[in-house]
Design a protein around this motif. Structure first.
Motif, PDB file in Angstrom:
ATOM      1  N   SER A 217       0.820  -1.226   0.000  1.00 59.77           N
ATOM      2  CA  SER A 217       0.000   0.000   0.000  1.00 59.77           C
ATOM      3  C   SER A 217       0.847   1.266   0.000  1.00 59.77           C
ATOM      4  CB  SER A 217      -0.938   0.008   1.208  1.00 59.77           C
ATOM      5  OG  SER A 217      -1.845  -1.051   1.106  1.00 59.77           O
ATOM      6  N   LEU A 218       1.937   1.261   0.759  1.00 59.50           N
ATOM      7  CA  LEU A 218       2.796   2.447   0.799  1.00 59.50           C
ATOM      8  C   LEU A 218       3.513   2.658  -0.532  1.00 59.50           C
ATOM      9  CD1 LEU A 218       4.297   2.219   4.385  1.00 59.50           C
ATOM     10  CD2 LEU A 218       2.524   3.759   3.553  1.00 59.50           C
ATOM     11  N   ASP A 219       3.937   1.554  -1.159  1.00 59.03           N
ATOM     12  CA  ASP A 219       4.548   1.667  -2.482  1.00 59.03           C
ATOM     13  C   ASP A 219       3.549   2.229  -3.484  1.00 59.03           C
ATOM     14  OD1 ASP A 219       6.973   0.537  -1.631  1.00 59.03           O
ATOM     15  OD2 ASP A 219       6.375  -1.483  -2.250  1.00 59.03           O
ATOM     16  N   PHE A 220       2.318   1.742  -3.430  1.00 59.93           N
ATOM     17  CA  PHE A 220       1.300   2.218  -4.364  1.00 59.93           C
ATOM     18  C   PHE A 220       1.022   3.705  -4.147  1.00 59.93           C
ATOM     19  CE2 PHE A 220      -3.108   2.932  -5.733  1.00 59.93           C
ATOM     20  CZ  PHE A 220      -2.962   2.613  -7.072  1.00 59.93           C
ATOM     21  N   LEU A 221       0.917   4.109  -2.888  1.00 63.65           N
ATOM     22  CA  LEU A 221       0.700   5.523  -2.576  1.00 63.65           C
ATOM     23  C   LEU A 221       1.860   6.365  -3.106  1.00 63.65           C
ATOM     24  CD1 LEU A 221      -0.908   7.776  -1.211  1.00 63.65           C
ATOM     25  CD2 LEU A 221       0.250   7.179   0.921  1.00 63.65           C
ATOM     26  N   SER A 222       3.075   5.874  -2.924  1.00 55.45           N
ATOM     27  CA  SER A 222       4.252   6.590  -3.441  1.00 55.45           C
ATOM     28  C   SER A 222       4.212   6.680  -4.962  1.00 55.45           C
ATOM     29  CB  SER A 222       5.535   5.889  -2.988  1.00 55.45           C
ATOM     30  OG  SER A 222       5.678   5.957  -1.594  1.00 55.45           O
ATOM     31  N   PHE A 223       3.809   5.594  -5.617  1.00 59.04           N
ATOM     32  CA  PHE A 223       3.681   5.604  -7.074  1.00 59.04           C
ATOM     33  C   PHE A 223       2.684   6.681  -7.512  1.00 59.04           C
ATOM     34  CE2 PHE A 223       0.659   3.975 -10.338  1.00 59.04           C
ATOM     35  CZ  PHE A 223       1.419   4.268 -11.464  1.00 59.04           C
ATOM     36  N   VAL A 224       1.538   6.745  -6.866  1.00 58.80           N
ATOM     37  CA  VAL A 224       0.525   7.740  -7.219  1.00 58.80           C
ATOM     38  C   VAL A 224       1.084   9.153  -7.010  1.00 58.80           C
ATOM     39  CG1 VAL A 224      -1.759   8.658  -6.637  1.00 58.80           C
ATOM     40  CG2 VAL A 224      -1.413   6.180  -6.814  1.00 58.80           C
ATOM     41  N   GLU A 225       1.823   9.360  -5.919  1.00 60.04           N
ATOM     42  CA  GLU A 225       2.406  10.676  -5.659  1.00 60.04           C
ATOM     43  C   GLU A 225       3.439  11.050  -6.721  1.00 60.04           C
ATOM     44  OE1 GLU A 225       3.864  10.461  -1.660  1.00 60.04           O
ATOM     45  OE2 GLU A 225       1.866  10.594  -0.801  1.00 60.04           O
ATOM     46  N   VAL A 226       4.289  10.099  -7.080  1.00 61.69           N
ATOM     47  CA  VAL A 226       5.300  10.363  -8.109  1.00 61.69           C
ATOM     48  C   VAL A 226       4.624  10.640  -9.449  1.00 61.69           C
ATOM     49  CG1 VAL A 226       7.192   9.334  -9.439  1.00 61.69           C
ATOM     50  CG2 VAL A 226       7.130   9.072  -6.951  1.00 61.69           C
ATOM     51  N   LEU A 227       3.622   9.846  -9.783  1.00 60.87           N
ATOM     52  CA  LEU A 227       2.889  10.051 -11.036  1.00 60.87           C
ATOM     53  C   LEU A 227       2.221  11.428 -11.051  1.00 60.87           C
ATOM     54  CD1 LEU A 227       2.143   8.669 -13.710  1.00 60.87           C
ATOM     55  CD2 LEU A 227       0.099   7.784 -12.565  1.00 60.87           C
ATOM     56  N   SER A 228       1.677  11.821  -9.933  1.00 63.90           N
ATOM     57  CA  SER A 228       1.051  13.131  -9.820  1.00 63.90           C
ATOM     58  C   SER A 228       2.076  14.245 -10.046  1.00 63.90           C
ATOM     59  CB  SER A 228       0.400  13.272  -8.443  1.00 63.90           C
ATOM     60  OG  SER A 228      -0.162  14.539  -8.279  1.00 63.90           O
ATOM     61  N   GLU A 229       3.247  14.104  -9.430  1.00 63.61           N
ATOM     62  CA  GLU A 229       4.304  15.108  -9.589  1.00 63.61           C
ATOM     63  C   GLU A 229       4.787  15.172 -11.041  1.00 63.61           C
ATOM     64  OE1 GLU A 229       7.391  14.099  -6.828  1.00 63.61           O
ATOM     65  OE2 GLU A 229       6.065  14.364  -5.111  1.00 63.61           O
TER      66      GLU A 229
END
Length: 81
Positions: A40-52
């Motif tokens: 879940s934390l990796d997925f959240l990080s992926f979404v944040e990176v994709l957003s950036e």
């Protein structure tokens, strides 16, 4: 944004979170969490990176669309016109 650019952005975003991920081997409908053992934390990080990287705000309710390559690419193409 075209599909090729979106695919590159998704793969780069995954690699930023999971550097040893074999993103080239991902099939369009492979679930990231299953194939990459993304928690879940990796997925959240992926979404944040994709957003950036995309420069757009990705809402919590958008997350289910971002669980596969095809879903993530479709999302980016649809929202980055």
């Amino acid at each position: 944004m075209n599909r090729t650019d979106a695919l590159d952005m998704v793969r780069e975003s995954i690699s930023a979170v999971i550097p040893d991920a074999d993103v080239a081997a991902l099939e369009p409908d492979d679930a990231f969490r299953d194939v990459l053992e993304m928690d879940s934390l990796d997925f959240l990080s992926f979404v944040e990176v994709l957003s950036e990287r995309s420069g757009m705000r990705i809402e919590d309710e958008d997350a289910p669309q971002l669980t596969t390559l095809s879903g993530s690419v479709d999302f980016l193409v649809a929202h980055m016109r």
